[in-house]
Design an enzyme around this catalytic site. Structure first.
Site, PDB file in Angstrom:
ATOM      1  CD  GLU A  55      -3.137  -0.877  -0.060  1.00  0.00           C
ATOM      2  OE1 GLU A  55      -3.034   0.370  -0.654  1.00  0.00           O
ATOM      3  OE2 GLU A  55      -3.691  -1.898  -0.312  1.00  0.00           O
ATOM      4  CE1 TYR A 138      -6.599   3.112  -0.486  1.00  0.00           C
ATOM      5  CE2 TYR A 138      -4.191   3.255   0.194  1.00  0.00           C
ATOM      6  CZ  TYR A 138      -5.204   2.569  -0.431  1.00  0.00           C
ATOM      7  OH  TYR A 138      -4.970   1.434  -1.424  1.00  0.00           O
ATOM      8  CG  ASP A 156      -7.545   4.795  -3.666  1.00  0.00           C
ATOM      9  OD1 ASP A 156      -8.682   4.732  -4.282  1.00  0.00           O
ATOM     10  OD2 ASP A 156      -7.007   4.050  -4.277  1.00  0.00           O
TER      11      ASP A 156
END
Ligand code: SF4
Length: 378
Positions: A55, A138, A156
């Site tokens: 991520e 996020y 996002d």
């Protein structure tokens, strides 16, 4: 039909319109994702450490570019303990080329915190995850939902675009109010069963079908719930953000080279050239300075005053262009033969051909390979 209310009312009213057939909407998107999702290395694991690394890498990097970095990084740092024990220089070396190096620095600090205070386990609680360096809403939602099935919706750019189109939402999505409304929408639409898979399905839709330009509505699994599609305005949403005006910079860099093929690098920031920090990311770099028209004379002056180097000849190398966020940088490197290097604190003198063994940015690598090519052809 539910779509009649799409054009009016608040974000919440628009979400309620989708809610009229929430089960059908969720079923369609999930079935599409399961049938055709891309096979990506971080989708083969539920290990929070690996998901977290992916991520962070994907925040500013395309999937195809991130895959080899992800695999190399995890081979070298297979666990959070391995990452925590590494020297910062090593971590940056394995990040070199991905850019935005604060991500790697934060990752490293967070790994040390996880090992020191959390017995090496990524936190399960959202608030605790948010306290880690470099972990925002996020990232926390993505890691916790995918690794632990925690019910946190991700938001996002991809998800925001999909939701904005489904809700026919106009305006700048990144402004605080619309963004917080989208956050609420995402949370309301979150499928309670396997929320991590649901989050990935929405992101996948945004990345592969509901793309910024030319969305493929004809192949979209949720087109029947999409207000923008019904209204024929999918391509015009979301509104294009006003970009910050570009700033042009010219930076001259000195590749000092001694008779043994060694060069001099300093920690970036030495000499404090404005704009150069963005280019060299506080990693090892060639001495550099922001210049105006006469790059050669200004660089020679900088070398004299800052490093006490009297450069007899400065051979211009091929220039390169770099864009770092809003900065458009022209890089003007010079090759400078020297008999010996000045004594400088916080400097290193590696072989030019082995420079990539240090933590250097891609701009520095590019200069080094241009200089090497020049020395080999001389
Ligand atoms: Fe995006 Fe088109 Fe699907 Fe709507 S129908 S979600 S605009 S791809």
């Amino acid at each position: 039909m539910a779509h009649a209310v799409f054009r009016q009312g608040s974000g919440r009213a628009r979400v309620n319109a989708v809610r009229a057939d929430m089960a059908g909407f969720q079923r369609a998107l999930r079935a599409w994702f399961r049938a055709g999702k891309r096979d990506l290395p971080w989708r083969r694991t539920r290990d929070p450490y690996r998901i977290w690394i992916s991520e962070i890498m994907l925040q500013q990097t395309r999937v195809a570019a991130a895959v080899p970095y992800y695999e190399r990084f995890l081979k070298r740092f297979p666990t959070v303990r391995a990452l925590a024990q590494a020297r910062s220089e090593q971590v940056l070396r394995y990040w070199a080329g991905l850019g935005y190096y604060s991500r790697a620095r934060n990752l490293h600090r967070a790994a040390r915190e996880i090992v020191a205070r959390r017995s090496g386990r990524f936190p399960r609680a959202y608030d605790a995850a948010l306290r880690l360096p470099g972990v925002g809403r996020y990232t926390a939602a993505a890691v916790l939902s995918i690794a632990y099935d925690a019910p946190h919706a991700v938001l996002d750019g991809n998800v925001a675009r999909v939701l904005a189109r489904i809700e026919a939402r106009c305006g700048d999505l990144r402004a605080p109010q619309p963004w917080s409304e989208l956050q609420k929408s995402a949370q309301e639409l979150l499928a309670p069963n396997k929320p991590g898979e649901w989050n990935q399905a929405l992101m996948e839709l945004g990345a592969t079908v509901c793309t910024p330009r030319a969305p493929r509505c004809g192949s979209c699994p949720v087109s029947r719930w999409c207000a923008a599609y019904r209204l024929g305005i999918a391509e015009s949403l979301p509104a294009v953000r006003r970009k910050r005006a570009p700033v042009k910079l010219r930076i001259a860099a000195a590749v000092l080279l001694d008779p043994r093929g060694r060069t001099l690098v300093v920690k970036s920031g030495a000499g404090k050239p404005a704009g150069a920090d963005a280019l060299f990311s506080r990693m090892w770099q060639f001495p550099a300075v922001e210049v105006g028209r006469n790059a050669r004379a200004e660089l020679a002056r900088h070398l004299r005053s800052r490093f006490r180097v009297q450069a007899a000849s400065l051979l211009p190398l091929a220039q390169a262009r770099h864009t770092v966020t809003f900065r458009e940088i022209t890089l003007a490197p010079f090759l400078i033969p020297v008999e010996r290097f000045p004594e400088i604190e916080c400097a290193r003198t590696p072989l030019l051909s082995r420079l990539a063994n240090l933590a250097v940015s891609s701009a520095t690598r590019k200069i080094a390979s241009t200089a090497l090519a020049c020395t080999r052809s001389a």
